[in-house]
Design an enzyme around this catalytic site. Sequence first.
Site, PDB file in Angstrom:
ATOM      1  N   LYS A 232       1.024  -1.255  -0.104  1.00  0.00           N
ATOM      2  CA  LYS A 232      -0.057  -0.002  -0.142  1.00  0.00           C
ATOM      3  C   LYS A 232       0.911   1.273   0.048  1.00  0.00           C
ATOM      4  CE  LYS A 232      -4.653   0.627   2.298  1.00  0.00           C
ATOM      5  NZ  LYS A 232      -5.072   0.468   3.422  1.00  0.00           N
TER       6      LYS A 232
HETATM    7  C1  E4P Z   1      -8.426   1.278   3.371  1.00  0.00           C
HETATM    8  O1  E4P Z   1      -7.630   0.576   2.983  1.00  0.00           O
HETATM    9  C2  E4P Z   1      -8.155   1.975   4.712  1.00  0.00           C
HETATM   10  O2  E4P Z   1      -7.458   1.311   5.455  1.00  0.00           O
HETATM   11  C3  E4P Z   1      -9.416   2.338   5.581  1.00  0.00           C
HETATM   12  O3  E4P Z   1     -10.575   2.058   5.082  1.00  0.00           O
HETATM   13  C4  E4P Z   1      -9.356   3.824   5.992  1.00  0.00           C
HETATM   14  O4  E4P Z   1     -10.686   4.091   6.568  1.00  0.00           O
HETATM   15  P1  E4P Z   1     -11.074   4.778   7.772  1.00  0.00           P
HETATM   16  O5  E4P Z   1     -11.342   6.118   7.428  1.00  0.00           O
HETATM   17  O6  E4P Z   1     -12.264   4.387   8.546  1.00  0.00           O
HETATM   18  O7  E4P Z   1      -9.957   5.045   8.577  1.00  0.00           O
END
Ligand code: E4P
Length: 229
Positions: free
Chosen positions: A91
Amino acid sequence: MRAVAFEGLKLFLDTANLEWIRKLNRMGLVDGVTTNPTLVAKEQGDFEEMVGSICREVRGDVSAEVVSTDYDGMVREAKHLSSIAPNVVVKIPIIPEGLRATKTVSGLGMRVNMTLVFSANQGLLAAKAGASFISPFIGRLDDVGQRGMEVVEDLVKIRDNYRLKSEVLVGSIRHPQHVLEAAKIGADIATMPPEIMEKMMQHPLTDAGLKRFLEDWERAKKAKPSITA
Ligand code: E4P
């Protein structure tokens, strides 16, 4: 008779919690996992071991995020994370250095999930750089008064217009309605906290209906001893 294969929206868990992952994976619901530094920080233990254990539990893609913000650091981390297991997806945040790193590491055969996407144009650039997954964060957009799903709609349209190989991975999901919308739009993947996957299973009429079936069955057994179960 063979079980029916499901080719629809893929469901990922947005957590680094192995207990939750195991529980929901046993039901056959988990196509993959996404983690991020915040989610990892909530759990005990070593990051690499955590990623390794999740990768052994889940056959599908497991995203692990780099924390460097410079090109060299991102590429170094990407190589390291990819060596943990074959189903690791790296990522990388959509910043200029991240796009450059994505171009390099995807060219080396590693798969990239481009994260922190808040506009369709950012997603378009992620696809151009070679990202396998584009992650718009819809809940965070909703939080600031912008309709997050609009970005998903745009990205799905762009994906279809140009038959892009990059998959649209809807992140920052806050409730089951978000998952439903993602499926109706035609996104490839929805990643969600485990609690939301549990909520998707629940309906008060299911519980009430089951309770009544079981009570009626007990009554029938008493009235007609020929019924056995
Ligand atoms: C996606 O890959 C992220 O880890 C995640 O969905 C972030 O979400 P949040 O806004 O609930 O932290």
